[in-house]
Design a protein around this motif. Structure first.
Motif, short mmCIF file in Angstrom:
data_model
loop_
_atom_site.label_atom_id
_atom_site.label_comp_id
_atom_site.label_asym_id
_atom_site.label_seq_id
_atom_site.Cartn_x
_atom_site.Cartn_y
_atom_site.Cartn_z
N MET A 185 16.82 20.62 -22.31
CA MET A 185 18.00 19.91 -22.78
C MET A 185 17.68 19.25 -24.12
O MET A 185 16.62 18.67 -24.30
CB MET A 185 18.41 18.86 -21.73
N THR A 186 18.62 19.35 -25.04
CA THR A 186 18.42 18.80 -26.38
C THR A 186 19.57 17.86 -26.71
O THR A 186 20.73 18.21 -26.53
CB THR A 186 18.38 19.94 -27.42
N THR A 187 19.22 16.69 -27.20
CA THR A 187 20.25 15.75 -27.65
C THR A 187 20.62 16.09 -29.09
O THR A 187 19.74 16.31 -29.93
CB THR A 187 19.73 14.31 -27.57
N ILE A 188 21.92 16.12 -29.36
CA ILE A 188 22.37 16.49 -30.70
C ILE A 188 23.38 15.48 -31.23
O ILE A 188 24.01 14.74 -30.47
CB ILE A 188 23.02 17.90 -30.72
#
Lengths: 66, 154
Positions: free
Chosen positions: A1-4
């Motif tokens: 999961m990547t925060t953008i």
């Protein structure tokens, strides 16, 4: 999961990403990002995500991440 | 909430999951379109004016003064090349400053701003209460979106 942030969201949207609002149904009905589908967090499971394409990126959002 | 949702999708086997953590409020604060029953709600972002004079921080006051004289407003806003708001030049600044000075030397730094998803009624009441004719509207990155004027909100 990547925060953008917004710039990366813009890039993903331009590529046709799947957008999922996880707020309750009432809040989604009032106002949501164009093209977003609604899967409230409380209902997020294997059954409610069957319409999502696992081969494409999925971006989730709520009101402010909190 | 969205971080938990993203983790949940991870556990369900989705491999390309992104969390737009700034969320819907960030989107609205950029004055971007929305869908839904309240999509037409009266927000100040629908009343923005973009004709206010803007100037670079190294621009001579004399040049700005001429532009403002030809504009419908008595002030100018100082921004970077990519429209990040740095300051404001009120009419009094322009009237009394050395014509050879540059805007960054004269401007009022860091003026207060609003976001475009503020309700019209609340902003109108605030402007009237404070005796202000207008407010400056920026996005979450500090970029100038425009100005909103009390007369336009009546």
């Amino acid at each position: 999961m990547t925060t953008i942030g917004y710039p990366e969201l813009r890039r993903l949207l331009d590529q046709g990403t799947q957008l999922v609002e996880v707020l309750p149904v009432e809040e989604y009905a009032e106002m949501h990002l164009p093209g977003a589908v609604n899967i409230p967090l409380k209902t997020l499971d294997a059954a409610t995500t069957t319409d999502l394409d696992r081969g494409r990126p999925v971006v989730v959002y709520c009101w402010d991440g909190l | 909430m969205s971080p938990r949702a993203a983790c949940r999708l991870d556990t369900l086997g989705f491999s390309q999951v992104y969390d737009y953590m700034p969320g819907k409020v960030d989107w609205l604060a950029r004055n971007l379109p929305v869908e839904g029953t309240d999509a037409g709600a009266p927000l100040i972002g629908r009343h923005l004016r973009d004709e206010v004079v803007t100037a670079a921080p190294d621009e001579p006051i004399a040049d700005v003064r001429a532009c403002v004289a030809a504009s419908p407003h008595s002030f100018a806003l100082v921004t970077t090349a990519d429209r990040v708001l740095l300051g404001r030049l009120r009419g009094t600044h322009l009237d009394h400053a050395d014509a050879n000075a540059v805007t960054a030397e004269v401007m009022e730094a860091g003026p207060s701003t609003l976001r475009p998803h503020e309700p019209v009624d609340a902003v109108r009441a605030h402007l009237v209460d404070k005796g202000h004719a207008y407010a400056i509207v920026t996005d979450p990155d500090g970029r100038l979106l425009g100005t909103v004027h009390a007369d336009d909100l009546m």
